[in-house]
Motif scaffolding. Structure first.
Motif, mmCIF file in Angstrom:
data_model
loop_
_atom_site.group_PDB
_atom_site.id
_atom_site.type_symbol
_atom_site.label_atom_id
_atom_site.label_comp_id
_atom_site.label_asym_id
_atom_site.label_seq_id
_atom_site.Cartn_x
_atom_site.Cartn_y
_atom_site.Cartn_z
ATOM 1 N N GLY A 3 0.685 -1.284 0.051
ATOM 2 C CA GLY A 3 -0.038 -0.081 -0.121
ATOM 3 C C GLY A 3 0.904 1.058 0.018
ATOM 4 N N GLU A 4 0.231 2.437 -0.277
ATOM 5 C CA GLU A 4 0.853 3.507 -0.369
ATOM 6 C C GLU A 4 0.581 4.379 1.220
ATOM 7 O OE1 GLU A 4 3.074 4.632 -2.030
ATOM 8 O OE2 GLU A 4 2.916 4.027 -3.906
ATOM 9 N N PRO A 5 1.629 5.346 1.528
ATOM 10 C CA PRO A 5 2.683 5.735 0.912
ATOM 11 C C PRO A 5 4.063 4.705 1.074
ATOM 12 C CG PRO A 5 2.646 6.851 3.041
ATOM 13 C CD PRO A 5 1.420 5.974 2.678
ATOM 14 N N LEU B 21 8.715 -3.116 -7.379
ATOM 15 C CA LEU B 21 8.627 -1.534 -7.007
ATOM 16 C C LEU B 21 9.005 -0.561 -8.091
ATOM 17 C CD1 LEU B 21 9.941 -2.026 -3.334
ATOM 18 C CD2 LEU B 21 7.503 -1.916 -4.052
ATOM 19 N N GLY B 22 8.248 0.465 -8.245
ATOM 20 C CA GLY B 22 8.552 1.491 -9.287
ATOM 21 C C GLY B 22 7.741 1.125 -10.577
ATOM 22 N N ALA B 23 8.293 1.457 -11.739
ATOM 23 C CA ALA B 23 7.721 1.791 -13.070
ATOM 24 C C ALA B 23 7.278 0.388 -13.511
ATOM 25 C CB ALA B 23 8.747 2.161 -14.189
ATOM 26 N N GLU B 24 6.036 0.415 -13.983
ATOM 27 C CA GLU B 24 5.286 -0.944 -14.486
ATOM 28 C C GLU B 24 6.067 -1.305 -15.691
ATOM 29 O OE1 GLU B 24 0.846 -2.630 -15.279
ATOM 30 O OE2 GLU B 24 1.207 -0.334 -15.118
ATOM 31 N N ARG B 25 6.321 -2.610 -15.723
ATOM 32 C CA ARG B 25 6.801 -3.037 -16.916
ATOM 33 C C ARG B 25 6.419 -4.704 -17.281
ATOM 34 N NH1 ARG B 25 13.254 -2.396 -17.698
ATOM 35 N NH2 ARG B 25 12.733 -3.600 -19.412
ATOM 36 N N PRO B 26 6.184 -5.314 -18.048
ATOM 37 C CA PRO B 26 5.825 -6.653 -18.625
ATOM 38 C C PRO B 26 7.030 -7.560 -18.265
ATOM 39 C CG PRO B 26 6.199 -5.748 -20.659
ATOM 40 C CD PRO B 26 6.475 -4.545 -19.555
ATOM 41 N N LEU B 27 6.708 -8.655 -17.724
ATOM 42 C CA LEU B 27 7.422 -9.899 -17.705
ATOM 43 C C LEU B 27 7.039 -10.857 -18.628
ATOM 44 C CD1 LEU B 27 10.026 -10.918 -15.937
ATOM 45 C CD2 LEU B 27 8.226 -12.322 -14.712
ATOM 46 N N ARG B 28 7.775 -11.121 -19.613
ATOM 47 C CA ARG B 28 7.441 -11.982 -20.673
ATOM 48 C C ARG B 28 7.875 -13.349 -20.262
ATOM 49 N NH1 ARG B 28 4.421 -11.737 -25.344
ATOM 50 N NH2 ARG B 28 5.043 -12.638 -27.252
ATOM 51 N N PHE B 29 6.640 -14.330 -20.537
ATOM 52 C CA PHE B 29 6.825 -15.725 -20.281
ATOM 53 C C PHE B 29 6.789 -16.329 -21.755
ATOM 54 C CE2 PHE B 29 5.668 -14.462 -16.378
ATOM 55 C CZ PHE B 29 6.237 -15.207 -15.506
ATOM 56 N N ARG B 30 7.476 -17.655 -21.951
ATOM 57 C CA ARG B 30 7.303 -18.433 -22.917
ATOM 58 C C ARG B 30 7.528 -19.852 -22.280
ATOM 59 N NH1 ARG B 30 12.839 -17.361 -26.134
ATOM 60 N NH2 ARG B 30 14.313 -18.530 -24.732
ATOM 61 N N TRP B 31 6.705 -20.747 -23.093
ATOM 62 C CA TRP B 31 6.765 -22.255 -22.839
ATOM 63 C C TRP B 31 7.928 -22.965 -23.338
ATOM 64 C CZ3 TRP B 31 2.876 -23.837 -19.489
ATOM 65 C CH2 TRP B 31 1.642 -22.996 -19.380
ATOM 66 N N LYS B 32 8.531 -23.765 -22.450
ATOM 67 C CA LYS B 32 9.854 -24.461 -22.795
ATOM 68 C C LYS B 32 9.587 -25.459 -24.219
ATOM 69 C CE LYS B 32 12.377 -24.215 -18.498
ATOM 70 N NZ LYS B 32 12.964 -24.842 -17.440
ATOM 71 N N ASP B 33 8.390 -26.021 -24.094
ATOM 72 C CA ASP B 33 8.164 -26.904 -25.335
ATOM 73 C C ASP B 33 7.287 -26.235 -26.296
ATOM 74 O OD1 ASP B 33 5.427 -26.731 -24.208
ATOM 75 O OD2 ASP B 33 5.410 -28.607 -23.667
ATOM 76 N N ARG B 34 7.125 -24.957 -26.156
ATOM 77 C CA ARG B 34 6.598 -24.265 -27.239
ATOM 78 C C ARG B 34 5.172 -24.605 -27.578
ATOM 79 N NH1 ARG B 34 10.970 -22.075 -25.884
ATOM 80 N NH2 ARG B 34 12.327 -21.323 -27.238
ATOM 81 N N SER B 35 4.469 -25.220 -26.302
ATOM 82 C CA SER B 35 3.124 -25.768 -26.686
ATOM 83 C C SER B 35 2.210 -24.378 -26.813
ATOM 84 C CB SER B 35 2.686 -26.751 -25.592
ATOM 85 O OG SER B 35 2.850 -26.169 -24.239
ATOM 86 N N HIS B 36 2.310 -23.457 -26.240
ATOM 87 C CA HIS B 36 1.100 -22.356 -26.142
ATOM 88 C C HIS B 36 2.119 -21.163 -26.787
ATOM 89 C CE1 HIS B 36 -1.378 -24.876 -24.000
ATOM 90 N NE2 HIS B 36 -0.450 -25.156 -23.178
ATOM 91 N N GLU B 37 1.182 -20.177 -26.979
ATOM 92 C CA GLU B 37 2.005 -18.824 -27.163
ATOM 93 C C GLU B 37 2.355 -18.204 -26.029
ATOM 94 O OE1 GLU B 37 2.179 -17.437 -30.177
ATOM 95 O OE2 GLU B 37 1.434 -19.071 -30.994
ATOM 96 N N PRO B 38 3.704 -17.260 -26.393
ATOM 97 C CA PRO B 38 4.018 -16.549 -25.072
ATOM 98 C C PRO B 38 3.145 -15.277 -24.730
ATOM 99 C CG PRO B 38 5.638 -16.603 -27.016
ATOM 100 C CD PRO B 38 4.317 -17.228 -27.601
ATOM 101 N N GLU C 6 7.946 4.775 -0.301
ATOM 102 C CA GLU C 6 9.113 5.143 0.564
ATOM 103 C C GLU C 6 9.983 3.887 0.406
ATOM 104 O OE1 GLU C 6 6.619 5.831 3.894
ATOM 105 O OE2 GLU C 6 6.194 7.553 3.564
ATOM 106 N N THR C 7 9.473 2.538 0.345
ATOM 107 C CA THR C 7 10.532 1.659 0.492
ATOM 108 C C THR C 7 11.187 1.510 -0.791
ATOM 109 O OG1 THR C 7 8.858 0.077 1.445
ATOM 110 C CG2 THR C 7 10.648 -0.889 0.287
ATOM 111 N N LEU C 8 10.741 1.789 -2.116
ATOM 112 C CA LEU C 8 11.469 2.074 -3.392
ATOM 113 C C LEU C 8 12.546 3.058 -3.087
ATOM 114 C CD1 LEU C 8 11.812 1.520 -6.375
ATOM 115 C CD2 LEU C 8 10.135 3.372 -6.622
ATOM 116 N N ALA C 9 12.247 4.170 -2.708
ATOM 117 C CA ALA C 9 13.300 5.296 -2.668
ATOM 118 C C ALA C 9 14.362 5.059 -1.568
ATOM 119 C CB ALA C 9 12.534 6.542 -1.959
ATOM 120 N N PRO D 247 2.645 -4.114 -12.008
ATOM 121 C CA PRO D 247 2.524 -2.730 -11.623
ATOM 122 C C PRO D 247 3.398 -2.399 -10.030
ATOM 123 C CG PRO D 247 0.265 -3.784 -11.950
ATOM 124 C CD PRO D 247 1.406 -4.613 -11.889
ATOM 125 N N HIS D 248 3.482 -1.230 -9.894
ATOM 126 C CA HIS D 248 3.971 -0.901 -8.606
ATOM 127 C C HIS D 248 3.485 -1.576 -7.506
ATOM 128 C CE1 HIS D 248 6.169 1.608 -5.650
ATOM 129 N NE2 HIS D 248 4.961 2.361 -5.189
#
Length: 208
Positions: free
Chosen positions: A26-28, A143-160, A32-35, A166-167
């Motif tokens: 929660g905020e703040p 913590l901080g700027a929102e970014r996407p973590l990309r996942f892919r299947w090792k056996d390529r059985s499904h789409e990444p 505060e922890t990020l800083a 989010p923060h």
């Protein structure tokens, strides 16, 4: 034991179990922890050997934990820095949240990564080193700027697929994730500081 998919967040996958909790502190408190982490930790930029040459990693990081939580990846051994009080408090908070959801966990270490902006990154990998055990549970706090973590299947059985982090969100990678998936933080044109903390249990080596 209740599976990680029973946590009070968005269940992204049931098999393997991947769950996102939208807010841990929660905020703040989160900002505060990020800083505090940004200012107080002795961030490092180690080099890793690739194709016979040494290359600095494209981010800053810090390995922290109990004295016997030694870790090896990308051909290099890492000795843990002592627990910073703020990071130890985060560890305990994550453990409490998991326990309240019926998913008891113990963490004796954490890998902290500091990304100054969207061009800093982490390549494709699974957290499947032998010292993490047969089927590790790993909890990743963003913590901080929102970014996407990309996942892919090792056996390529499904789409990444992408999981946007989010923060103050907590991504719980449970049973089967490291066996069946790889993940990466790929470069993006997204500004802003981001610090991730991936809590894990290292099984200390037994000296022969």
């Amino acid at each position: 034991m209740t599976p990680a998919s029973a946590l009070p967040g968005a269940s992204l996958l049931d098999a393997p179990t991947l769950t996102l909790l939208p807010s841990l502190l929660g905020e703040p408190a989160a900002s505060e922890t990020l800083a505090r982490l940004d200012c107080e930790l002795a961030w490092q930029r180690p080099t890793l050997r690739l194709y016979g040459r040494e290359h600095p990693i494209p981010r800053r990081q810090l390995w922290m934990g109990d004295p016997d939580a030694r870790y090896r990846y990308s051909g290099r051994d890492f000795l843990p820095e002592p627990w910073h009080p703020a990071v130890a408090a985060l560890r305990d908070r994550v453990i409490d949240v998991l326990a309240d959801a019926g998913t008891p966990a113990r963490f004796n270490s954490v890998l902290l990564n500091r990304y100054a902006g969207g061009d800093e990154r982490m390549g494709w990998h699974s957290d499947d080193e032998p010292e993490l055990g047969a089927d590790p549970l790993i909890a990743a706090l963003s913590l901080g700027a929102e970014r996407p973590l990309r996942f892919r299947w090792k056996d390529r059985s499904h789409e990444p697929f992408n999981v946007w982090l989010p923060h103050d969100s907590l991504l719980v990678m449970g049973a089967g994730v490291q066996h069946r998936l790889q993940h990466a933080l790929l470069p993006r044109r997204l500004p802003g500081l981001r610090i991730s903390l991936t809590f894990r249990l290292v099984i200390p080596a037994v000296d022969s």
